[in-house]
Design a protein around this motif. Structure first.
Motif, mmCIF file in Angstrom:
data_model
loop_
_atom_site.group_PDB
_atom_site.id
_atom_site.type_symbol
_atom_site.label_atom_id
_atom_site.label_comp_id
_atom_site.label_asym_id
_atom_site.label_seq_id
_atom_site.Cartn_x
_atom_site.Cartn_y
_atom_site.Cartn_z
ATOM 1 N N ARG A 12 0.858 -1.198 0.000
ATOM 2 C CA ARG A 12 0.000 0.000 0.000
ATOM 3 C C ARG A 12 0.885 1.236 0.000
ATOM 4 N NH1 ARG A 12 -5.301 1.540 1.005
ATOM 5 N NH2 ARG A 12 -5.634 3.453 2.194
ATOM 6 N N ALA A 13 0.553 2.189 -0.880
ATOM 7 C CA ALA A 13 1.337 3.422 -0.990
ATOM 8 C C ALA A 13 0.391 4.607 -0.894
ATOM 9 C CB ALA A 13 2.089 3.450 -2.320
ATOM 10 N N THR A 14 0.609 5.452 0.105
ATOM 11 C CA THR A 14 -0.254 6.614 0.298
ATOM 12 C C THR A 14 0.424 7.913 -0.087
ATOM 13 O OG1 THR A 14 0.439 7.050 2.576
ATOM 14 C CG2 THR A 14 -1.310 5.422 2.265
ATOM 15 N N GLY A 15 1.692 7.852 -0.425
ATOM 16 C CA GLY A 15 2.418 9.053 -0.791
ATOM 17 C C GLY A 15 3.352 9.533 0.295
ATOM 18 N N SER A 16 2.994 9.276 1.533
ATOM 19 C CA SER A 16 3.867 9.668 2.643
ATOM 20 C C SER A 16 4.265 8.460 3.490
ATOM 21 C CB SER A 16 3.183 10.719 3.518
ATOM 22 O OG SER A 16 1.920 10.250 3.959
ATOM 23 N N TRP A 17 3.346 7.523 3.640
ATOM 24 C CA TRP A 17 3.634 6.290 4.376
ATOM 25 C C TRP A 17 3.344 5.098 3.482
ATOM 26 C CZ3 TRP A 17 5.951 5.819 9.083
ATOM 27 C CH2 TRP A 17 6.064 6.983 9.854
ATOM 28 N N TYR A 18 4.049 4.011 3.749
ATOM 29 C CA TYR A 18 3.935 2.799 2.946
ATOM 30 C C TYR A 18 3.774 1.598 3.870
ATOM 31 C CZ TYR A 18 5.806 5.968 -0.543
ATOM 32 O OH TYR A 18 5.993 7.044 -1.375
ATOM 33 N N ARG A 30 8.191 4.786 6.296
ATOM 34 C CA ARG A 30 8.296 6.019 5.535
ATOM 35 C C ARG A 30 9.506 5.895 4.607
ATOM 36 N NH1 ARG A 30 12.380 9.288 6.944
ATOM 37 N NH2 ARG A 30 13.476 8.926 8.900
ATOM 38 N N ILE A 31 9.711 6.889 3.743
ATOM 39 C CA ILE A 31 10.868 6.883 2.849
ATOM 40 C C ILE A 31 12.019 7.614 3.520
ATOM 41 C CG2 ILE A 31 11.798 7.736 0.672
ATOM 42 C CD1 ILE A 31 9.154 7.320 -0.614
ATOM 43 N N ARG A 32 13.184 7.045 3.445
ATOM 44 C CA ARG A 32 14.371 7.700 3.967
ATOM 45 C C ARG A 32 14.990 8.560 2.872
ATOM 46 N NH1 ARG A 32 18.713 3.999 6.785
ATOM 47 N NH2 ARG A 32 17.092 4.080 8.405
ATOM 48 N N GLY A 33 15.089 9.873 3.148
ATOM 49 C CA GLY A 33 15.692 10.769 2.171
ATOM 50 C C GLY A 33 14.878 10.833 0.891
ATOM 51 N N ARG A 34 15.543 11.077 -0.208
ATOM 52 C CA ARG A 34 14.892 11.169 -1.514
ATOM 53 C C ARG A 34 15.376 10.025 -2.397
ATOM 54 N NH1 ARG A 34 12.293 15.597 -3.045
ATOM 55 N NH2 ARG A 34 12.904 15.371 -5.228
ATOM 56 N N PRO A 45 8.587 7.544 -6.308
ATOM 57 C CA PRO A 45 9.724 6.622 -6.404
ATOM 58 C C PRO A 45 9.468 5.232 -5.841
ATOM 59 C CG PRO A 45 10.099 8.251 -4.686
ATOM 60 C CD PRO A 45 8.882 8.696 -5.427
ATOM 61 N N VAL A 46 8.546 5.099 -4.899
ATOM 62 C CA VAL A 46 8.218 3.789 -4.325
ATOM 63 C C VAL A 46 6.765 3.478 -4.646
ATOM 64 C CG1 VAL A 46 8.027 2.414 -2.216
ATOM 65 C CG2 VAL A 46 9.892 4.061 -2.457
ATOM 66 N N VAL A 47 6.512 2.286 -5.196
ATOM 67 C CA VAL A 47 5.155 1.936 -5.630
ATOM 68 C C VAL A 47 4.784 0.552 -5.126
ATOM 69 C CG1 VAL A 47 5.375 3.358 -7.692
ATOM 70 C CG2 VAL A 47 5.940 0.936 -7.812
ATOM 71 N N VAL A 48 3.487 0.268 -5.171
ATOM 72 C CA VAL A 48 3.001 -1.048 -4.785
ATOM 73 C C VAL A 48 3.622 -2.109 -5.694
ATOM 74 C CG1 VAL A 48 0.966 -2.533 -4.671
ATOM 75 C CG2 VAL A 48 0.855 -0.199 -3.794
ATOM 76 N N GLY A 49 4.075 -3.191 -5.085
ATOM 77 C CA GLY A 49 4.751 -4.251 -5.814
ATOM 78 C C GLY A 49 6.257 -4.187 -5.689
ATOM 79 N N THR A 218 -11.252 4.279 -5.134
ATOM 80 C CA THR A 218 -9.991 3.787 -4.593
ATOM 81 C C THR A 218 -9.014 4.957 -4.556
ATOM 82 O OG1 THR A 218 -10.366 1.581 -5.502
ATOM 83 C CG2 THR A 218 -8.110 2.137 -4.892
ATOM 84 N N THR A 219 -8.587 5.349 -3.349
ATOM 85 C CA THR A 219 -7.738 6.524 -3.198
ATOM 86 C C THR A 219 -6.269 6.189 -3.400
ATOM 87 O OG1 THR A 219 -9.322 7.394 -1.599
ATOM 88 C CG2 THR A 219 -7.170 8.449 -1.673
ATOM 89 N N PHE A 220 -5.843 5.035 -2.893
ATOM 90 C CA PHE A 220 -4.444 4.635 -2.989
ATOM 91 C C PHE A 220 -4.356 3.230 -3.569
ATOM 92 C CE2 PHE A 220 -4.797 7.332 0.871
ATOM 93 C CZ PHE A 220 -4.106 8.440 0.401
ATOM 94 N N SER A 221 -3.266 2.955 -4.270
ATOM 95 C CA SER A 221 -3.037 1.600 -4.771
ATOM 96 C C SER A 221 -2.812 0.654 -3.593
ATOM 97 C CB SER A 221 -1.810 1.577 -5.689
ATOM 98 O OG SER A 221 -2.042 2.353 -6.842
ATOM 99 N N THR A 222 -3.402 -0.531 -3.697
ATOM 100 C CA THR A 222 -3.292 -1.520 -2.626
ATOM 101 C C THR A 222 -3.172 -2.917 -3.213
ATOM 102 O OG1 THR A 222 -4.685 -0.152 -1.183
ATOM 103 C CG2 THR A 222 -4.356 -2.436 -0.525
#
Length: 309
Positions: A12-18, A30-34, A45-49, A218-222
């Motif tokens: 699951r990817a919400t844009g700020s938390w995964y 969360r994502i570390r850095g960029r 940069p980070v997506v479901v799958g 569906t708001t976020f990919s899951t």
């Protein structure tokens, strides 16, 4: 118990938390850095799958610190950033494109652009012609849809998720592995997912009466695990599908019905647009290639050329 460092799958990817699945445990990260992938200018940069490496931080949270190499991905041009891309999902085994003829109507060009992208990344696609109970009110339209896409080499499954028609055929086709389920808003993706596995709580919505367009449900990919085996990735409804990183000279390679005929063209470097002796253009005139597919090819060449410069 989650280890200090582990490799898991983003579900699951919400844009700020995964949410990352590690074994049978889901860990919020969360994502570390960029994080940036080499050669890909992506809005996400980070997506479901994705397979990701995660590490514990001092405050007790977990962070994604790197992404494992991807087998493939489905990508489109970001809707408001012509030079950047939006990756829909990664590491998929197959894709199911849900399309409808009525309430709402899925544009043929949208279908063709999605198919081109999957062909480019060697992802097999099946098309689910949903709301078939409504579509059969116009049998000619149904027949034309089959003729167009089965003629291009794709499997078309007639689907009525509310009545159960076609659900078993799709469940059997999905099998093991990971299947991306995509389409415009309102075509019934969430209803289909609920029919495939009633334990999955994927929200459904109605169609806007004013414009006959789907509401975003569906708001976020899951990613969901199916009880029958395998996993599916439910994606937010997509309005447009701009192609990216596909060379215009190679575009016809991703139209299967053109590949089989291009060898008969008079010129080896035929672009299938204006040259005399073009076997592809002749096949369109003779009915061997659907005019709508050829029109999509020409329109993609014309409209997307500025994004390849």
């Amino acid at each position: 118990m989650t280890e200090h460092r582990f490799i898991g799958t983003v579900i699951r990817a919400t844009g700020s938390w995964y949410e990352v699945l590690s074994g049978d445990e889901t860990v919020r990260c969360r994502i570390r850095g960029r994080l940036r992938l080499k050669g890909i200018r992506s809005t996400n940069p980070v997506v479901v799958g994705d397979r990701v490496v995660c590490e514990a931080e001092e405050e007790g949270d977990y962070a994604i610190c790197s992404i494992e190499p991807r087998r493939n991905y489905v990508i489109r041009r970001a809707s408001n950033l012509s030079k950047e891309s939006h990756i829909i999902a990664a590491n998929v085994d197959r894709a199911l494109l849900v399309a409808t003829l009525f309430r709402p109507e899925t544009a043929r060009e949208f279908i063709d652009r999605f198919l081109v992208t999957c062909e480019a990344y060697k992802i097999p696609v099946t098309i689910a012609l949903a709301k078939i109970d409504l579509a059969r009110r116009d049998p000619n339209a149904v027949a034309d849809f089959h003729r167009t896409y089965e003629g291009a080499g794709y499997r078309v499954v007639e689907l009525s998720a509310t009545e159960g028609e076609g659900v078993e055929a799709i469940r059997s086709w999905i099998g093991e592995g990971t299947t991306l389920v995509s389409g415009n808003s309102g075509v019934g993706k969430s209803t289909l997912i609920g029919a495939l596995d009633p334990t999955i709580d994927a929200r459904t919505g109605e169609i806007s009466e004013s414009h006959h367009k789907g509401k975003h449900t569906t708001t976020f990919s899951t990613m969901y695990r199916l009880r029958s085996g395998g996993s599916i990735i439910d994606t937010p409804g997509i309005k447009g599908f701009g192609l990216i990183d596909i060379d215009g000279a190679e575009l016809w390679h991703y139209f299967p019905e053109m590949i089989g005929r291009s060898g008969a063209c008079r010129f080896y470097n035929c672009t299938h647009t204006h040259e005399p002796g073009c076997a592809v253009a002749e096949a369109v005139r003779a009915g061997g290639i659907a005019p709508s597919r050829y029109e999509s090819y020409l329109k993609i060449l014309d409209e997307d050329d500025k994004y390849r410069k």
